[in-house]
Structure formats: structure tokens, C-alpha cells
Design a protein around this motif. Structure first.
Motif, short mmCIF file in Angstrom:
data_model
loop_
_atom_site.label_atom_id
_atom_site.label_comp_id
_atom_site.label_asym_id
_atom_site.label_seq_id
_atom_site.Cartn_x
_atom_site.Cartn_y
_atom_site.Cartn_z
N ILE A 153 53.70 65.61 10.74
CA ILE A 153 53.42 65.99 9.36
C ILE A 153 54.56 66.88 8.88
O ILE A 153 54.81 67.95 9.44
N GLY A 154 55.28 66.47 7.83
CA GLY A 154 56.55 67.08 7.45
C GLY A 154 56.60 68.58 7.36
O GLY A 154 57.44 69.22 7.99
N ASP A 155 55.69 69.20 6.59
CA ASP A 155 55.80 70.63 6.34
C ASP A 155 54.98 71.48 7.31
O ASP A 155 54.84 72.68 7.13
N LEU A 156 54.43 70.86 8.35
CA LEU A 156 53.59 71.56 9.32
C LEU A 156 54.13 71.35 10.72
O LEU A 156 54.81 70.36 11.01
N GLU A 157 53.85 72.29 11.59
CA GLU A 157 54.16 72.10 13.01
C GLU A 157 53.21 71.03 13.56
O GLU A 157 52.02 71.00 13.19
N SER A 158 53.70 70.15 14.40
CA SER A 158 52.84 69.07 14.86
C SER A 158 53.33 68.48 16.17
O SER A 158 54.47 68.70 16.59
N MET A 159 52.45 67.72 16.81
CA MET A 159 52.79 66.96 18.00
C MET A 159 52.03 65.64 17.97
O MET A 159 50.88 65.57 17.54
N VAL A 160 52.70 64.56 18.39
CA VAL A 160 52.09 63.24 18.44
C VAL A 160 51.37 63.10 19.78
O VAL A 160 51.95 63.37 20.83
N LEU A 161 50.10 62.70 19.74
CA LEU A 161 49.29 62.58 20.94
C LEU A 161 49.41 61.18 21.54
O LEU A 161 50.01 60.29 20.95
N ARG A 271 49.68 75.11 10.72
CA ARG A 271 50.62 75.79 9.82
C ARG A 271 51.69 76.50 10.62
O ARG A 271 51.45 76.93 11.76
N ARG A 272 52.87 76.63 10.04
CA ARG A 272 53.94 77.38 10.67
C ARG A 272 53.54 78.85 10.76
O ARG A 272 52.86 79.38 9.89
#
Length: 294
Positions: A153-161, A271-272
């Protein structure tokens, strides 16, 4: 402004009136009204329009909602961080996820997390639309979110599961003796799905659409729990991840793998900025599990 004023403000926003908010917060209505008057004095303007049957937000009140939620979450994170330093095993984990991902992989992740952190209270919200999930995290309503997606997700911290294999779930009188279903054969079926923007709908549209055909939807329902009973009643077919398809098979549905295999992924995001100790540990555990299964 102080914490109590923001708590009362958000309670009124959630419940729609001073009376309902006072009842939910177990406080006298005059105390709540006094706190809101103080808040409005500090801000220099009204945050609510007082209506005959409830309230509505003024432009100033609408602008306050998201910052107020984030302040409350930051205060909760600060408190949880201090408790962790003091060695207190407690805290709260708020997650919002689409239904199919709540079943798999979130249920397994929550179980693993609670085995290590049994005193953490977990709350899982379920707005089925992916846009509602991301909005809940951006607005500070929930700390972690989980949606059906192949990309961060562009504007958020994320990881693909890890990926989830998708299976066709059919009425018992469809495809007797068949061992698998080719993707082109899917375009011949009538489908049962949740509304546009939901995970189940996206899987069907993306999978059938890869062969140039538009899926025909026999039934559209907002009730995810209704899908398998509709399949069993012969209303149509659907596509579900392994865990949900396995449950459907136990109830009498025909479940077939797809060839070529169809795999969907989920994205865990936040959120960052600093996370609460519970959320930080959950993210670290999810990253460890993802690494082990690669």
C-alpha cells in the motif's frame, strides 16, 4: 485540550448524540456536555451542530476526528510501551481485515500471536470493502490492516503475506467425477459473490476475466456467510481460499482445484511511525513466519 475531552468527542461522533454517548461512557450527560463546551472554547469554534434528534459534525468537528483518533492511539501506544518496560504482560491489538483474509491467514497468525502473548486483548474489525480497511488504518481507527492485494500500500508501511491457493466451490450436482477445473471452464458458470470492491468478488472477476470473459453473477450478497449455503442450494458457484473451501466441502459442496493454479496474496499494513508493543510484535512474528515459508 485533555484526553477526556477527546474521548467524549469521539464517543459522540460514534453514537450520534450526547445522550447515547453519555450512556455508553457511563457518565452523566451534564459532565459530557461541560467537557465538549470546554473543548469548543479551547478550539475557538463549535464541533457539533445540535439537532432536535442528535448531532452532526461542523466543518471544524469533521477536521478534528482523524487527529483525535490518532492522539488517542498514540496515548495508548505510550501507555503500552511503559507497561512493557515495567514488565506488565498486557496491551491491545486492533486489526481490520476483509473476511476471506480474516479466515486465512489472519486466524492462524492471531492464534500464534496469542500463544506467545495470552494477556493481549485482540479486536478484529470486518468492513468487507478493501477501501474501508485502508481508510480505517489511515484514520487511526485500527492499527493494522489486511487486504487482498499483490502489492504494498503506497503511503503506508506494509508487507506482502504468503499466497493462498484458490479453489472452485460448486453445487453437488455440478461437474460429477471431475478432478479439476480449467480456468476457461469458469466462464460457463453462474457465480455467487459479495459486492464490488470485496475480496471474494475481486477473485472471481480477476480469475474469470483473465480469459476475456465477464463473469455472470447469479446472486450478489453482502453476507459472506450466505455464500456457501447458496452454493449448496444450487444457486451458483464461487471461488474461495483453501481454508474456506475445505469447510464448504465438509458441508457437501464440490471443491475442485483450478488449472493453472490461482494464488492470491494479502498485504498487512500500518501507518508510518511507532507501533504499540503488541502491534510491533505481531508484525515481527508475521515477517518471521513469512520468511520461514518461502
Amino acid at each position: 485540550m485533555d484526553r477526556r475531552e477527546l474521548e467524549y468527542f469521539l464517543a459522540i461522533v460514534e453514537h450520534g448524540s450526547f445522550t447515547a454517548a453519555a450512556q455508553a461512557m457511563h457518565v452523566a450527560q451534564p459532565s459530557l456536555s461541560h467537557a465538549i463546551r470546554n473543548l469548543e472554547k479551547e478550539l475557538g469554534g463549535k464541533v457539533f451542530h445540535r439537532l432536535p434528534h442528535g448531532v452532526s459534525l461542523t466543518p471544524a468537528g469533521d477536521a478534528l476526528v482523524e487527529p483525535a483518533r490518532q492522539v488517542m492511539r498514540d496515548l495508548s501506544t505510550a501507555s503500552a510501551s511503559v507497561r512493557e518496560v515495567l514488565g506488565l504482560s498486557s496491551g491491545r491489538l486492533d486489526v481490520v481485515a476483509q473476511t476471506t483474509l480474516a479466515v486465512d491467514p489472519l486466524a492462524e497468525l492471531i492464534g500464534a500471536f496469542l500463544r506467545e502473548n495470552p494477556k493481549v486483548a485482540v479486536n478484529i474489525a470486518d468492513p468487507e470493502l478493501g477501501t474501508d480497511v485502508t481508510s480505517a488504518v489511515r484514520a487511526g481507527e485500527c492499527e493494522l490492516g489486511l487486504v487482498d492485494s499483490e502489492h504494498p500500500i503506497g503511503d503506508l508501511e506494509s508487507m506482502v503475506l504468503r499466497g493462498r491457493e484458490i479453489f472452485a466451490v460448486l453445487p453437488s450436482d455440478v461437474a460429477p467425477g471431475q478432478k479439476r477445473l480449467s480456468v476457461p471452464e469458469l466462464s460457463t458458470l453462474d457465480w455467487i459473490a459479495t459486492p464490488p470492491g470485496t475480496a471474494t468478488r475481486a477473485v472471481i472477476e480477476d480469475t474469470v476475466g483473465t480469459r476475456g470473459g465477464e463473469p455472470t453473477f447469479a446472486v450478489e450478497t453482502a453476507h459472506q456467510a450466505m455464500i456457501v449455503p447458496l452454493v449448496l442450494a444450487g444457486a451458483g458457484a464461487t471461488l474461495l481460499p483453501r481454508a474456506m473451501a475445505r469447510d464448504a466441502a465438509a458441508r457437501g459442496a464440490v471443491v475442485l482445484p483450478l488449472r493453472p493454479k490461482v494464488v492470491r496474496r494479502g498485504v498487512l499494513f500500518w501507518r508510518r511511525g511507532p507501533l504499540s508493543p503488541a502491534a510491533a510484535q505481531f508484525v515481527a512474528m508475521a515477517e518471521t513466519i513469512a520468511e520461514l515459508r518461502r
